[in-house]
Design a protein around this motif. Structure first.
Motif, short mmCIF file in Angstrom:
data_model
loop_
_atom_site.label_atom_id
_atom_site.label_comp_id
_atom_site.label_asym_id
_atom_site.label_seq_id
_atom_site.Cartn_x
_atom_site.Cartn_y
_atom_site.Cartn_z
N ILE A 138 -13.02 9.71 -11.55
CA ILE A 138 -12.68 10.92 -10.55
C ILE A 138 -11.22 11.38 -10.29
N ALA A 139 -11.21 12.87 -10.47
CA ALA A 139 -9.69 13.01 -10.31
C ALA A 139 -9.31 12.34 -8.96
N GLY A 140 -8.04 12.09 -9.01
CA GLY A 140 -7.33 11.46 -7.81
C GLY A 140 -6.66 10.10 -8.09
N THR A 141 -5.82 9.77 -7.04
CA THR A 141 -5.01 8.43 -7.24
C THR A 141 -5.52 7.67 -6.35
N GLY A 142 -5.58 6.09 -6.78
CA GLY A 142 -6.07 5.22 -5.76
C GLY A 142 -4.98 4.74 -4.75
N VAL A 143 -3.79 4.43 -4.94
CA VAL A 143 -2.81 4.14 -3.90
C VAL A 143 -1.45 4.92 -4.37
N LYS A 144 -1.15 5.99 -3.39
CA LYS A 144 -0.16 6.90 -3.94
C LYS A 144 1.01 7.05 -2.85
N PHE A 145 2.39 6.71 -3.25
CA PHE A 145 3.43 6.80 -2.52
C PHE A 145 4.13 8.11 -2.56
N GLU A 146 4.78 8.75 -1.93
CA GLU A 146 5.50 9.78 -1.98
C GLU A 146 6.56 9.88 -1.06
N GLY A 147 7.86 9.39 -1.47
CA GLY A 147 8.96 9.38 -0.77
C GLY A 147 9.74 8.20 -1.21
N ASN A 148 10.42 7.74 -0.30
CA ASN A 148 11.49 6.53 -0.48
C ASN A 148 11.06 5.38 0.40
N CYS A 149 10.73 4.19 -0.48
CA CYS A 149 10.26 3.16 0.35
C CYS A 149 11.26 1.83 0.06
N SER A 150 11.39 0.98 1.15
CA SER A 150 12.27 -0.36 0.92
C SER A 150 11.73 -1.35 1.37
N PHE A 151 11.82 -2.40 0.47
CA PHE A 151 10.55 -3.45 0.64
C PHE A 151 12.10 -4.68 0.92
N LYS A 186 -9.14 14.67 1.14
CA LYS A 186 -7.66 14.52 0.76
C LYS A 186 -7.32 12.86 0.62
N GLY A 187 -8.27 12.44 1.18
CA GLY A 187 -7.85 10.79 1.15
C GLY A 187 -8.64 10.21 2.10
N VAL A 188 -8.50 8.76 2.01
CA VAL A 188 -9.35 7.77 2.92
C VAL A 188 -8.43 7.38 3.89
N VAL A 189 -7.25 6.79 3.75
CA VAL A 189 -6.51 6.39 4.83
C VAL A 189 -4.97 7.10 4.45
N ARG A 190 -4.51 7.82 5.07
CA ARG A 190 -3.50 8.59 4.98
C ARG A 190 -2.25 8.35 5.91
N PHE A 191 -1.08 8.11 5.92
CA PHE A 191 0.21 7.83 6.77
C PHE A 191 1.13 9.08 6.18
N LEU A 192 1.21 9.90 7.29
CA LEU A 192 2.02 10.94 7.11
C LEU A 192 3.27 11.19 7.89
N TYR A 193 4.22 10.96 7.44
CA TYR A 193 5.48 11.11 8.38
C TYR A 193 6.66 11.66 7.80
N GLY A 216 -6.66 7.64 -2.31
CA GLY A 216 -7.34 6.95 -1.59
C GLY A 216 -6.43 6.27 -0.45
N ILE A 217 -5.35 5.73 -0.69
CA ILE A 217 -4.33 5.42 0.09
C ILE A 217 -3.15 6.31 0.05
N LEU A 218 -2.69 7.01 1.02
CA LEU A 218 -1.31 7.80 0.67
C LEU A 218 -0.43 7.47 1.73
N LEU A 219 0.72 7.14 1.39
CA LEU A 219 1.92 7.01 2.50
C LEU A 219 2.89 7.99 1.88
N ALA A 252 -5.13 -2.05 -1.08
CA ALA A 252 -6.18 -2.26 -1.90
C ALA A 252 -7.16 -1.03 -1.80
N PHE A 253 -7.45 -0.31 -2.99
CA PHE A 253 -8.31 0.85 -3.06
C PHE A 253 -9.38 0.58 -4.22
#
Length: 366
Positions: free
Chosen positions: A227-240, A172-179, A201-204, A217-218
């Motif tokens: 290879i199928a997949g996404t390097g850095v993927k955001f799923e949701g709403n983010c604020s900077f 599923k991934g290398v580093v995953r944040f699931l909230y 690779g990195i999922l938020l 960085a991925f």
């Protein structure tokens, strides 16, 4: 002290051990499953266990605390120390556990299991004044999974995560944040991940608020293979907010994938490389911020590639925003910048720079 505590024998279940100096427990390679143990000392060293598992335990050290075993598990526990080191050669699990550190927290783990997770933190809370650093290597499974964990960092603290996955099996991934709960505020977050056969690779996954520095960085180990997949993927709403953001991803199927976000007085730099270098689908509000989107598609066997693909999105550039979209494509067929069913609104005085270039042109579009 409780029976056996002073001579290096780990306290029995339901007992309290209080020692001056360093409390040292050497497991001699054995397994230990403990519960309801309170351990108080100036320093705590627990080492040489095959499995060390503690449920409903409270460990308190005024100095340094270290737990080193093949498998380390804390469940419904409380760990407090100035410096905390948790080391596991084959899996670290913190389940609904509270960590309080006046200094630094260091988590270092590997995983040899096909479906295992090197560092798995779910629920609970981690407080740290200096830094939280996670080093994780998964031979087959995921390196780091952080699920609904409250992270309370000091004003100058950094959260640093290094994750690797070298397995040939798809994961599923290398580093995953699931909230799924309230929006976490992540301050000064640095993630570096490497892997190949990954969904992301990195999922938020969730809604996140970022301040300070954000560096993601991925990189694929095998940069010659898409290879199928996404390097850095955001799923949701983010604020900077007042954030300095640099996100890079190389040699993935999709370099960077972004959903809804809001940026206020921030600098955003997205650099993605892949069959689709940068992909966005959602709504973005960019206020008084610098926005640089760079999408690269290298020469591959893919028939058609896209540098930057903005798909069914609404982007509002307001204030003194400085937007720039740049794409480079090197393929048999490709499109540099693709604005697909998208709406971009610029407030007065803002100029949007869009540059697309294609080499090896054959039915390609800049």
């Amino acid at each position: 002290p409780a029976y056996g505590c002073a001579d290096g024998t780990f306290p029995a279940d339901g007992t309290t051990c209080t020692l001056s100096g360093t409390a040292t427990f050497n497991g001699g390679g054995a397994d230990l499953f403990a519960s309801d143990v309170t351990l108080i000392a100036e320093s705590i060293l627990i080492e040489n266990y095959r499995t060390f598992s503690c449920e409903s335990c409270t460990f308190n050290a005024t100095g340094e605390m270290e737990v080193d075993a093949d498998h380390v598990t804390f469940t419904d526990s409380n760990l407090a120390s100035d410096i905390l080191n948790l080391v596991a050669s084959d899996g670290l699990l913190l389940d609904n556990t509270i960590i309080e550190s006046d200094g630094e927290v260091n988590l270092d783990a590997n995983s040899q299991n096909v479906t295992g997770i090197a560092v798995h933190i779910r629920e609970g809370r981690i407080d740290y004044e200096d830094h939280l650093e996670i080093n994780a290597n998964a031979e087959f499974g995921e390196a780091v999974v952080i699920r609904n964990v409250e992270l309370n960092a000091g004003s100058d603290a950094e959260t640093i995560i290094f994750g690797q996955n070298r397995g040939a099996a798809f994961t599923k991934g290398v580093v995953r944040f699931l909230y799924t709960q309230e929006t976490p505020n992540l301050h000064n977050l640095i993630i570096e991940a490497q892997g190949d056969h990954v969904e992301a690779g990195i999922l938020l996954n969730g809604d996140f608020a970022f301040t300070g520095m954000l560096s993601l960085a991925f990189e694929q180990f095998d940069s010659t293979t898409i290879i199928a997949g996404t390097g850095v993927k955001f799923e949701g709403n983010c604020s900077f907010t007042s954030a300095d953001v640099v996100i890079t991803s190389t040699a993935a199927n999709t370099g960077i994938s972004l959903n809804h976000f809001t940026s206020t007085e921030s600098s955003l730099n997205f650099i993605g490389t892949g069959v689709t270098g940068f992909y966005m689908q959602g709504t973005a509000f960019v206020l008084d911020s610098e926005l640089l989107i760079t999408g690269n598609s290298p020469s591959t066997e893919e028939a058609s590639v896209t540098g930057v693909h903005i798909d069914t999105s609404n982007i509002y550039l307001q204030g003194s925003s400085v937007p720039d979209i740049t794409a480079t494509v090197n393929a048999i067929q490709g499109t540099g910048v693709l604005l697909d069913s998208s709406y971009i609104e610029l407030s007065s005085g803002i100029v949007l720079f869009v540059t697309g270039s294609v080499s090896d042109t054959d039915s390609s579009t800049g």
